[in-house]
Enzyme design. Structure first.
Site, PDB file in Angstrom:
ATOM      1  CB  THR B 143      -0.965   0.015   1.209  1.00 55.54           C
ATOM      2  OG1 THR B 143      -0.224  -0.148   2.406  1.00 55.54           O
ATOM      3  CG2 THR B 143      -2.000  -1.085   1.083  1.00 55.54           C
ATOM      4  CE  LYS B 169       0.419  -3.354   3.351  1.00 50.76           C
ATOM      5  NZ  LYS B 169      -0.452  -2.459   4.226  1.00 50.76           N
ATOM      6  CB  THR B 180      -1.839  -1.670   8.427  1.00 46.05           C
ATOM      7  OG1 THR B 180      -2.930  -0.986   8.927  1.00 46.05           O
ATOM      8  CG2 THR B 180      -2.203  -2.115   7.005  1.00 46.05           C
ATOM      9  CD  GLU B 262       2.038   5.363   6.515  1.00 48.80           C
ATOM     10  OE1 GLU B 262       1.297   4.753   5.746  1.00 48.80           O
ATOM     11  OE2 GLU B 262       1.645   5.990   7.496  1.00 48.80           O
ATOM     12  CG  ASN B 385      -0.261   8.798   7.965  1.00 55.47           C
ATOM     13  OD1 ASN B 385      -0.976   7.884   7.570  1.00 55.47           O
ATOM     14  ND2 ASN B 385       1.004   8.634   8.289  1.00 55.47           N
ATOM     15  CB  THR B 390     -11.460  12.144  -2.354  1.00 57.50           C
ATOM     16  OG1 THR B 390     -11.627  13.305  -1.564  1.00 57.50           O
ATOM     17  CG2 THR B 390     -12.294  11.030  -1.810  1.00 57.50           C
TER      18      THR B 390
END
Lengths: 390, 390
Positions: B143, B169, B180, B262, B385, B390
Site C-alpha cells: 500500500t 507488507k 496494518t 511512513e 497521513n 480523495t
C-alpha cells in the site's frame, strides 16, 4: 480580568533564557492557603519534589516562584539543593520561612539551574511586585508557548464578590495527567484547606487531565491553587458556585494549552457518549485523542472515520462496532458502524476546516459520557520537536 | 531467495488501485498445513473474521488470496459476504473447497471491495501462477510501502534442506501487536499443526509484535504460515533450528517494515536491559518507542536523554531513575540518572546520524531484557497521513 485581593505579581529577565522574561513571582500579602496537584511521572523534577515536601509540612504560603528555560529535572540531589537554595534566599528577602515558598520550573530536562543568575535577579524581581503585573508573570513562564494563557471569573456569593484568576503555560509534552503544564490559580475566597484540595483535584481531573497534545507526560507538571481568604468564608451550599467558576477558568486554560499545542492548527473535542461507564468513555476518548492517524487526519481535514473506529478498537474497551454512530459537529458520517456516504463526508470536511470542532462517538450502549481535548498533528509539531537542542 | 517446494505465486492489476498489481495469490500444489495470527483490534476486518472462521474449521489449505487498495474493514455483513463470494469463486476455479482459501486485505477502511473486478481477474491470476513470481506477489500486497519485503532462509536438518520464505507488507498504522501488517510465511517442512501454531505464535511475539511506527493497530493484521510438508518430518530436537530460522526471517521482515515506516529516516532498536522482569523491560521499551518526543528527537539526531527518561517515567513501571545508564550505540550519555556531558552527547549525535542505531537503557536492577524496534517521526509521516483521501 478579575484579580483576587491580596496577590501581586512580578517578572524579570534573569538570563536563563537568551531573551525575555524567564523568572516569575506571585506574592501573597498575608499567608494564603495553598494546595497542589503534581505530575504522575515517576521521574519528578526537583521543584516538584520540593513542592510536594513543603505542602506536606505546611498549608499557608507567601509566594510561588517559577522559572522557564530550565526544568531542573534529572539533576539529582544537586538539583534539589539548587531549588532549596533559591527558596531560602527568596524567603529571606520576603521575611518568611523557606517552607512558605512554592517552586516550579519548566524548560529543558537534564541541565542544572543557573542558580547565581536567579539569586542575583530576586531583589529586582521583588521590587517589581504589583497586582497589575499578572501578564508579565504569564509571559515569564512561557517556553514554546505562542501566547500567554490567562483566564478569570468573578462570582457573587451572599452579596460578596469573589475573584478567581488562572495563569498557565504549556504547549508540548501535554498528555494524560497534565504533562509539561504549569497552572497557578489564585482566589480571594475563604475556605478550609481540605475542601480547597478536594475541589482542586476534582476540577483538574475534569480539565487539565483531559487534554493531550502528544501523549507525553512531563516531569514538571504542577498546578497550585492559593486562596488569600480575604473574602468571608462561604457556606457549604455555595461551594458549587465556586467549583463551577474554578472549572470554567481551568477549562479555558486547558483549551488554550491544546489550541497552542506545538504546531497545532485545530482544537478538537472528542466526545464519547452513551457508554456503559464514564471510565470506558474516557479511555476510548483518550485513545482516539492520542492516535497519530487521527491527529494527522484532523490536520488534513479528512473525516477518515475508519481511523476513529480503528483507534476505538484498540482502546481496551469492549463495545459493539456495529452500533456506533459518529458525528463531526452535527454531521453524521457513520451509522451503525457503516459509512453514510460521500455527501455527508463532504459536509463533515467543511466543518473540519474550522479551527474548533467536535467529533462525537455515540456507542448507544449506556448513559455515561466523557470528553478529551486534542489538537491536530502538523509539520510544525515535527519541526519544533526535531530541532537539535544546541 | 530460497523458495519452499510446493508453492507458486501470482499477481495481477485488477483495477482496485489506480495502477499496479493489487491482487496476489499463493497456491499450494497439495493441501498444506496452515496456521494464523490476527489483529488484537476489537474492530476486525471481514477477511480477518473469515480467516479466523476457516482456521477453526480446517487445517489444510490450498491458497492465500490478498488484495491491496481496500481493507474491506467496517463494511459489515455485506463486506463479509463479499469476502466469502471471492473465496468461493477462487475455490471453484482451483477445484477445492472455499474453506481451503485463506483471505487477507489491506488498504482504505470503510469502503466495499470492488468484487466484480476481483472475480473477473481471478482466471488470469491463476494462469500466472509460478514458483518464480514471489516478487510480483510481494508488490501486489503493497500500500504505502516504498519497497517489497521478502526474506528467506535455508536450513539443513538431518541432511534434508528445508526452505523458509516470508513476504510482508506494512509501513503505517504499525504498532504494538501487529497493526496494518500482513505477512505470509511459507515452508516445506513437515510438522504437526499444533507445533507449527505454537512456533508461529512465539516467533510473532518476538518480532512483529515488537515494532512500532505510529502506535496505531490496524483492523486487518494477519500472519499466515503454510507448510507444504514436502520435506520429511523433523524430529523434536531439530525444532529449535527451524524456530530460529523462522525467527530470523520474521525479524528481517519486521525490520523492513519499521525501516519503511511512513516518512521514516531511521531504524532504531530500543533495548531495556537489567530489568526486574521481561514484562517490565518490554513495557518500558514500548513506551519509549512510541513517544512522539523521542521519535522527533530521533529525527533531529538529538541525544535528548531527558525525553527518554520522561517517557520511562510514565511507562507504569517502577524503577529507580537514579540508577539508570543510557547509551546511544556504545556511547554512554547518562550515568546514574545524570547526564555525562556535552562531549559524549556530541559523539552520540554523530552515531544518530547513521540510518540504524540502538538506544540502550540499563536499569541495573535485575537480569531481564527486552527490545522494541521503532523509527523516527518526520515531516513526511505527517504529509503521508494528512492528505485527504480523495
Amino acid at each position: 480580568m478579575f484579580i483576587p485581593e491580596g496577590f501581586s505579581f512580578g517578572a524579570i529577565a534573569s538570563g536563563i533564557k537568551k531573551k525575555g522574561f524567564d523568572l516569575g513571582l506571585i506574592y501573597a500579602e498575608k499567608p494564603a492557603l495553598g494546595v497542589g496537584v503534581f505530575t504522575t511521572n515517576l521521574v519528578k523534577a526537583a521543584p516538584v519534589l520540593l513542592g510536594q515536601e513543603v505542602l506536606t509540612r505546611n498549608n499557608k504560603f507567601r509566594a510561588i516562584i517559577v522559572n522557564s528555560g530550565c526544568a531542573n529535572a534529572c539533576t539529582g540531589e544537586a538539583g534539589l539543593l539548587d531549588a532549596k537554595e533559591i527558596s531560602s534566599y527568596l524567603a529571606q528577602k520576603l521575611n518568611c520561612s523557606p517552607e512558605e515558598i512554592l517552586p516550579a520550573s519548566t524548560g529543558v530536562i537534564g541541565e542544572r539551574l543557573p542558580k547565581e543568575k536567579i539569586i542575583k535577579a530576586i531583589p529586582s524581581l521583588i521590587e517589581k511586585l504589583s497586582p497589575e503585573r499578572y501578564q508579565d508573570f504569564a509571559k515569564a513562564i512561557m517556553t514554546t508557548d505562542a501566547f500567554p494563557k490567562i483566564a478569570s471569573r468573578q462570582i457573587e456569593i451572599s452579596g460578596v464578590k469573589i475573584n478567581i484568576l488562572g495563569i498557565a503555560k504549556g504547549a508540548g509534552m501535554i498528555a494524560p495527567n497534565m504533562a509539561t503544564m504549569l497552572a497557578f490559580l489564585l482566589t480571594d475566597i475563604s475556605l478550609p484547606q481540605e475542601r480547597l484540595a478536594k475541589i482542586l483535584k476534582a476540577v483538574v481531573n475534569k480539565t487539565f487531565n483531559r487534554i493531550t497534545v502528544d501523549g507525553d507526560t512531563s516531569t514538571n507538571d504542577t498546578v497550585y491553587l492559593m486562596a488569600s481568604g480575604q473574602k468571608k468564608e462561604v457556606e457549604k451550599k455555595d461551594m458549587t458556585t465556586f467549583e463551577k467558576a474554578l472549572y470554567e477558568v481551568c477549562y479555558e486554560l486547558a483549551s488554550f494549552i491544546v489550541k497552542d499545542g506545538e504546531g497545532a492548527t485545530k482544537l478538537v473535542k472528542i466526545s464519547v457518549t452513551n457508554a456503559k461507564s464514564e471510565e470506558k468513555a474516557l479511555k476510548m476518548a483518550k485513545t482516539i485523542a492520542n492516535s497519530l492517524l487521527v491527529k494527522t487526519a484532523l490536520f488534513g481535514e479528512d473525516p477518515n472515520w475508519g481511523r476513529f473506529l480503528a483507534a476505538m478498537g484498540r482502546a481496551g474497551v469492549n463495545f459493539d462496532p456495529n452500533k456506533v454512530d459518529i458525528y463531526v459537529n452535527k454531521i453524521k458520517i457513520v451509522e451503525n458502524g457503516l459509512g453514510i456516504g460521500k455527501e455527508n463526508e463532504n459536509k463533515a470536511h467543511l466543518e473540519m476546516k474550522k479551527p474548533n470542532f467536535s467529533i462525537t462517538i455515540d456507542l448507544k450502549e449506556g448513559d455515561y459520557k466523557a470528553y478529551y481535548l486534542t489538537c491536530d498533528l502538523s509539520y510544525d509539531y515535527v519541526k519544533i520537536n526535531a530541532e537539535y537542542r544546541t
